[in-house]
Structure formats: structure tokens, C-alpha cells
Design a protein around this motif. Sequence first.
Motif, PDB file in Angstrom:
ATOM      1  N   ASP A 237      -0.071  -5.171   1.493  1.00  0.00           N
ATOM      2  CA  ASP A 237      -1.483  -4.843   1.351  1.00  0.00           C
ATOM      3  C   ASP A 237      -2.293  -6.131   1.362  1.00  0.00           C
ATOM      4  OD1 ASP A 237      -4.001  -4.047   0.689  1.00  0.00           O
ATOM      5  OD2 ASP A 237      -3.347  -2.610  -0.843  1.00  0.00           O
TER       6      ASP A 237
ATOM      7  N   ASP B  68       0.845  -1.192   0.000  1.00  0.00           N
ATOM      8  CA  ASP B  68       0.000   0.000   0.000  1.00  0.00           C
ATOM      9  C   ASP B  68       0.884   1.248   0.000  1.00  0.00           C
ATOM     10  OD1 ASP B  68       0.992   0.292   2.529  1.00  0.00           O
ATOM     11  OD2 ASP B  68      -0.853  -0.318   3.551  1.00  0.00           O
ATOM     12  N   ARG B  69       0.272   2.443   0.180  1.00  0.00           N
ATOM     13  CA  ARG B  69       1.082   3.652   0.004  1.00  0.00           C
ATOM     14  C   ARG B  69       2.051   3.885   1.148  1.00  0.00           C
ATOM     15  NH1 ARG B  69      -2.421   7.901   2.267  1.00  0.00           N
ATOM     16  NH2 ARG B  69      -4.231   6.783   3.028  1.00  0.00           N
ATOM     17  N   PHE B  70       1.909   3.145   2.247  1.00  0.00           N
ATOM     18  CA  PHE B  70       2.919   3.248   3.307  1.00  0.00           C
ATOM     19  C   PHE B  70       3.968   2.150   3.174  1.00  0.00           C
ATOM     20  CE2 PHE B  70      -1.038   4.944   5.155  1.00  0.00           C
ATOM     21  CZ  PHE B  70      -0.628   6.271   5.280  1.00  0.00           C
ATOM     22  N   ARG B  71       4.000   1.534   2.012  1.00  0.00           N
ATOM     23  CA  ARG B  71       4.937   0.450   1.721  1.00  0.00           C
ATOM     24  C   ARG B  71       4.755  -0.734   2.652  1.00  0.00           C
ATOM     25  NH1 ARG B  71       8.019   1.161  -2.060  1.00  0.00           N
ATOM     26  NH2 ARG B  71       9.375  -0.543  -1.468  1.00  0.00           N
ATOM     27  N   ARG B  72       3.531  -0.952   3.078  1.00  0.00           N
ATOM     28  CA  ARG B  72       3.266  -2.137   3.881  1.00  0.00           C
ATOM     29  C   ARG B  72       2.591  -3.169   2.987  1.00  0.00           C
ATOM     30  NH1 ARG B  72      -0.303   0.548   8.462  1.00  0.00           N
ATOM     31  NH2 ARG B  72      -1.432   0.878   6.530  1.00  0.00           N
TER      32      ARG B  72
END
Lengths: 414, 509
Positions: free
Chosen positions: B112, B106-110
Motif C-alpha cells: 500500500d 491493502d486488502r488485495f495484499r499488495r
Amino acid sequence: MSGPDASPDPALDPAVVSDSGVEPSDGDASRLTQRIVGAITGADVRLTVLALVAALVVGALFLVLSDTRTLDAVTSGAGLGAVLQAAARSVSRAYSALLQGSLGSPGAISETLVAATVLILTGLAVTIPLRAGLFNIGGEGQVIAGGLAGGYVGFAVEGLPLAVHLPLAIVAALLGGAVIGWIPGVLKARTGAHEVISTIMLNNTLNFVAIWLLTTTLFQIPGRADPISRDILDTARLPRPFTGLRVDVGIILALLVAIVVLWLLDRSTIGFELNAVGANPSAATAAGMAVGTATMRAMTFAGVAGGLAGGALILGVQGRITPGFSAGLGFDGITVALLGRGTVGGTVAAGLLLGALKAGGRAMQARSGTSLDLVVVIQALIIVFIAAPGLVRAIFRVRTEPTSTTSISQGWGA
Amino acid sequence: MRLELKGVTKRFPGVVANDAIDLTVEAGEVHGLLGENGAGKSTLMNILYGLYRADEGQVLIDGQQVHFSDPGDAIAAGIGMVHQHFMLVPVFTVAENILLGKEPIDRFRRFDRRAAHEEVERLAETFGLPVDPSAVVEDLPVGLQQRVEILKALSRDARLLILDEPTAVLTPQEADGLFASIRGFQAAGRSVIFISHKLREHRDIADRITVLRRGRAVGTVDATAAEPQELAQLMVGRPVDLVVDRSPARPSEPVLTVEGLEVLAADGQRLVDSVDLTVHRGEILAIAGVEGNGQTPLVEAITGLLPIGGGRVLLGEEDLTGRSRKEILRSGVGHIPEDRTMHGLVGSFSVADNLVLNLWDDERFAARRTRRFDEVRSHARRVVKDFDVRTPSIATPASSLSGGNQQKVIVAREFDRPIRVLVAAQPTRGVDVGSIEYIHRQLVAKRDAGVGVLLVSSELDEVIALADRVAVMFRGRLIGPFPTPVAKEALGLMMAGVPAEEAMRGLAA
């Protein structure tokens, strides 16, 4: 599927689970030990020798980096040739002092044998359980226990002739070590407690027990405040056959023990059980062997060897018990066993070699001013290189092709 | 995708593992690769998958020559491989395993999770291979783990799927499911290379079959036209007798009696539920059943590897209940364990030592706690000859032998010592055709010599070929035994849980 040298080991395969729902009590931990044991005992002799060479070479590098004359040559802006010359001189000075100090004179050989006596015994204390798939980190505690028990009999029992007193003290050392070896063995067999943890714990326990005992009237020299035991009576000291040399009959004792262990591991039915349990505990059980008994025996035998090492130390060169007398010799046993690749002959050879390093290291420090710590560094490097056979192979470009053609058949074919 | 291998050769020191192999797999074809253990099937596939480099020869995909230096290249070219031993992270979920290395973030680089689950569900639906994306892999049955492996390959857009011995770990039902999905890929124009040493499976699923023997492709045949006899002969290189030749049994007095045997799991579950059975001298009593229905604990309890939760086990008149494994073995019970590498052999030990593994301290082989190596060696030399164990020497580590020869070592060890009862669990699993034939003949010979044989097998063909009486195990209970012959279909129904009378009647009707 991995390369042709990979040996599929079902014990390492998590997919192999019987549908009975009954699992070994400590699956992952014992698999790890087995993997370590397999890596050690399965290692190629050439790789062991090369690991030693690599350790000496890297050791030389450290030596050069810490050598003031070489560093002076660098900072003074002398040419590359001068720097290399200085480096070569310091390495050859240190290593020739090492060689001189270990083999160069009767005194040097005597010192090598003194150091080797204990190292062979503590090495065997690691090798025996290794064959049964157990990792004995408890050499230190077993040495202390043997030293305390042997030492106590050595100074407290009076009025016996040497022929009775010395064997009595040795047996006491042996029993002291055996008890301390047996404890982690029985804990593993009965409850599954991992021997690595329990032996490490026992090392500390024994260390403090020794310090405490040395302050009691049982051990302490009357009227003294420092924790040092009474002197071992002459009737319990290991005789020194050569006047002026410190080497005593302890080395003979160590070699005799090695012969007994050789019979035990490679010729006896007990050893067959130990080896089977170490190589494949499930198959050993299925063949009707008792894994728990083998575990207890292996650890007890280890304790015997460790205890004898402590006895040889106290009844031999040291002559009395001081705090911390074991001085990490139990841990050195791990290096010896690793270098000896889990065989008895290898352990004896490695014990002599590391004994030479130890004795030579002291001479090196005295003569060339190179710190004794270099020997510790070399020892550590040996372990690193043995633990990383891939690294040694890469350095020396050893092709790891099996010698027999058949052993690769497991790598291919369905 | 059309795959061609031309003249592929791979040498290992002293052995030519693949000798100028030609193989063509057409788009939408299921190509069977048949061969004994050690014939070179896995080597060939490892070359195709970029794990080994061929010494000679070419690999062409759709007419273009390709060079794979590692599996990454092969995957990029559209080749997927499902290994016999799964390459999954047991503690990860299905979605994590399938998308490992290309997991959505996802956009927090976690990681998804939701996107991953959607992706896996989409894949599962496309290929008709339902899985639960959030299930942890180690909790799944083997069949589902294999499905995860297949989905992993497909998620990388594999157009050619290599399945290495995919049925070895599956129950018959799971195998049927696998075959259905293979037909699904085929319909979608994907190709499959199917590796197995079971003739029947090749005839069930493959379009064409290439037979390998000793590193050479000895023939490619049309699966529908191939006779089992002909395939077996190609594979082994000599005529093979697929039918076990045996005379009717002449059973006499009972030699193994099991009364109300119960085995409990750690959680109290009944793995074996009051089983009664009697094996007579001179007969083979076979127990069929889908694996995991209690056969393994039954065998282990009888032979002293598992504690008995209730009931009795008698050898003749002698009560074996509560005896140690060693006492049970020495009193005359032979055991061929189902997992030979785990329970049967110490792989690093020599053939000679493995031949005395359960007699190590017997007075024949040891005196005063010292092993008698001369006796061990001469015994090994004789037994290796008598039982036709193919080994370079008696000092060779058992792990270097082929599966069939490893099994012969175990069979020889149990048959050469005096036994009254033989408990044989899956005695021919993972063994080549030639050795199966041999082991079957030995079992019958032992029966004729007056031993009571308890055979446990999940191979119905084996049960039918050998049994004098047959029972079925289902959910820990024993159905039967029935005198043979019993129709294969009836056994199949009982294995699926249909009551015996109904199973028999259903066939009669």
C-alpha cells in the motif's frame, strides 16, 4: 556487520563510488565474477577435499537408489539388514571397480593419464583467466579450434619428418586456440563485452564451423559422405612410449605447459599483473598496470592451453577429427579449475583425479553395470559442494576460524 | 532507556576483542565510544545488537538482564543500529526501505504505497528528518541515505540508537545536520551511542565518552571536561603530539605546474574548470574543500588516472599531459590515493607485494620478466622497519592490517621510491591518531627533503596544520592559493562558496 571471517571487499561495495563520475564499464557483472573468483581461490583446502568426499557419498546414495538388487531387497520385504547389505555390496562393487579401472593396472593408469592430459590443459584454460578475474566458459571452442588447426596441419602437410611435423602441428593447435581465446579478450578490453557471454557464443560458433569444415574437401575424406576428416599422418601423431597402452607423450606436454603456467602466474611480472587485475582492478590501474592488456593476455593464454588440449586429443588418442570430438571436455575444465582452487598445482591434481574418475567410470560400467552417468553425477555434485562451501561446512561441522589471529582484526574494531 | 553492560568479554581465536567491558548509557544520554581501529568498538556494538554472543558478562536494559540471539531481539528491545556501511536496498524507494519487513498492505495484499508514504512522512515530521518517501535510495546523496537508515531504526521504535562512524561519509554540513538530529532524539529522552575516532566530534556531541583501547574500557570521562590531549593519550596509550612540529618552508623552483586543467564528466559537465596551480620544491600546497567539488578528478587527472579534457600538466619542464599512468608514476610523481582499499592496495596480496605494487616490473624487482623475490622480500623487510608498519610478517595479506598500517604501507611505497612531487589525497582518512601523527611528520619530512607536496584534504584541521600555502576548491574551480596562515573561518566560508575577498573581509570586519 558480518562475522569475523568476512573480508570487507571494497570492490563489492556499491557505496564506494568515486565522485569523478567515471565508472567501470561493466560494474555489476565484473563484481559478480570477482565474487565467484574470490570464493574459488579463497576456499579452504579442507573444504575442497570434503566437497569431494561429500560428492562421493551422495553419489553412492544415487547408486543405491538406482541399484536393482537393493530395490529388489526392499520390495521383497527382506529385513533392513538385508537391504543395507545389498546397498553396501553394490556401492563397494561400483567404487572398487572405479578404483580398479583408474589405478588397478598399467592399462587403467594409462587410461587415467589419457583422460588427464586433456583435463589438465582445459583446466588451465579456466584457471589462468580465473586469476585475472575472468570466467572462461569458452574451453570447448578453444579445444575445437586447436583440434581443427592442429589436425589440419597433421593430415594436410606431407613429407615432413616427425621432429618437424609434430611440433608444427602442435604450434598450429596452440595458435588456433590462442586466436579463439584472444577474441573474447579483446572484446572485453575494448568494448567491455562480458567474457562469459562471448565465450559461450564462440563455443557454438566453433562447433558449427567444425561441422561445416568437416563436410568440405579441405577436411573430409575423399569419396565419403559422413563428416569425418582424413587421418592424421603418423609423422604428426603423439608417440606412445609403451606398446599396447594408449597413453602418449601428450601427458608430458600437459605437465610442461603446467610448469610454464606456474612460472607465468606465480613468478613472472605478467602474472603479477594478471593477479592484481583479478584481485583489484582499480588498484592495478592505479599502480600503472594496463587492465585491458592483462585481460587480453589472460584470455589468449587460456586459448593456448585450450588449443593444446584440442591438439593433444586429435594428434593423440583420436587420430582424426569427428563432429563433436571435444565432447564437453572444455566444460570439464571448469570442474577441474574449481576443484583446483585456481592454483596450478591444484589444477594438475584435479585433472589427474577427474581423469581417474573418467577412466574408472568406463571400467565401472563394464564390470559392475553401474552407468557411466554416475561419474557425471559425481562431477556435478563436486561443483555443487564447492559452490556451496557453507553446506560442506555444515555437513562436516568445520569450524571456519582463520589460522592467523590477525586476519580477523578487520571483522571487529571500528 | 538505561543500558548497562557488565563485564562483557568476547574472545576470537588468539585475541580478546572485548575484555570485561563495563558501560552505562543513561536515558537521554549521548554516549561517545572512542578508540582506534581494532580497539573493539564494533565488536562491542555487534554484541549489543545481537550479531555476536558475548562469552561472558551481562547486558541489562532498565535493570533487566536481556539475551539477544539475533538483531531481531535487539530491535524488539528498542535498540537500533546505523551501520557504517548502509544496509539499504539501493533500487528501492525511501518508503520501501524504511518499512521493509513491515510494509503496509491493502486488502488485495499488495504493497500500500499511499499508506507507506503517509507513515514515512509522519515519522519524518516527528523526528524532524525530512525525506522524500518516493525517492529511490541509490539516487540520494550519502547524507540522505544515512537519514533513511536512521528513520528505519526509529520506525521500529528504537529508544537507543547506535551510530557506527556516522560522520565518516558525511560532508561537514551534513555532519552538522546529523548532530542537530542527535540532539533532537536526546531531547525526546532517547539515548545514543556515538562511535567515532575523531576527538573533536566526541567533544561536540557526546555527554560522556568511554575510551576503548585493545579491547578494554580504559576510562569514561565527561565530554565537556575532557582535554583532546588527554583523550588522545587514553586512546593510544602514550602521549600524542597533536600539533605538527615544522619549520617554515623554504620553497625553491616550481616542480609541478598545472595550466588551465579541465576534466569533463561523461555527460560533458565540467568537474575541474580551468585550474592553474604551481607547487614548488620544498613546500606543501594544500587544497581544502567540501568533498565532491572536483578535488578527486583534479588529483586523478594530474596523476594520470583520468583523461585530461584540456590544459597541461608539467613536472619540472617535462610535459606529462597525455602520458600513461605508469609513465607519470615512474617519472617521479608519487600518489597517495584517497581510497586506499580501492586504489591503494590489493588486499589479498602480501605486504611485500603491495610495497612494490607500482614498481613490479622495475629492474630492481624483476629480471627478464621474472620477479626477483629475494629483492622484493629484503626491500619489504627494510621498508616495514623504516616506516614502522605494524604487521605480523611481510607475507601477511594487506587486508589484515589495521587502516592506519595499510595507509603506512602506501605512504612507505611512495616515499621509498625517488619522487619529485607527492600528491596526497586525504592521506589520514580513517586512520587512527597515532598513525595520523606519523603520516603528518613524514609529509613534512618529505617537504624538507625538497619534494613538492600537493595535499588534498577535507579535514580543515589537517590543512591548517600542514599547509605552507592553501587553496580552496569549490564547484570545480580553485580559489587561491593564499599564503598561510589563513583563518579557519575564512576557509570555511570559501568552502561554502563565499568569494575570497568577502570571506577575508568578513572576518576583518
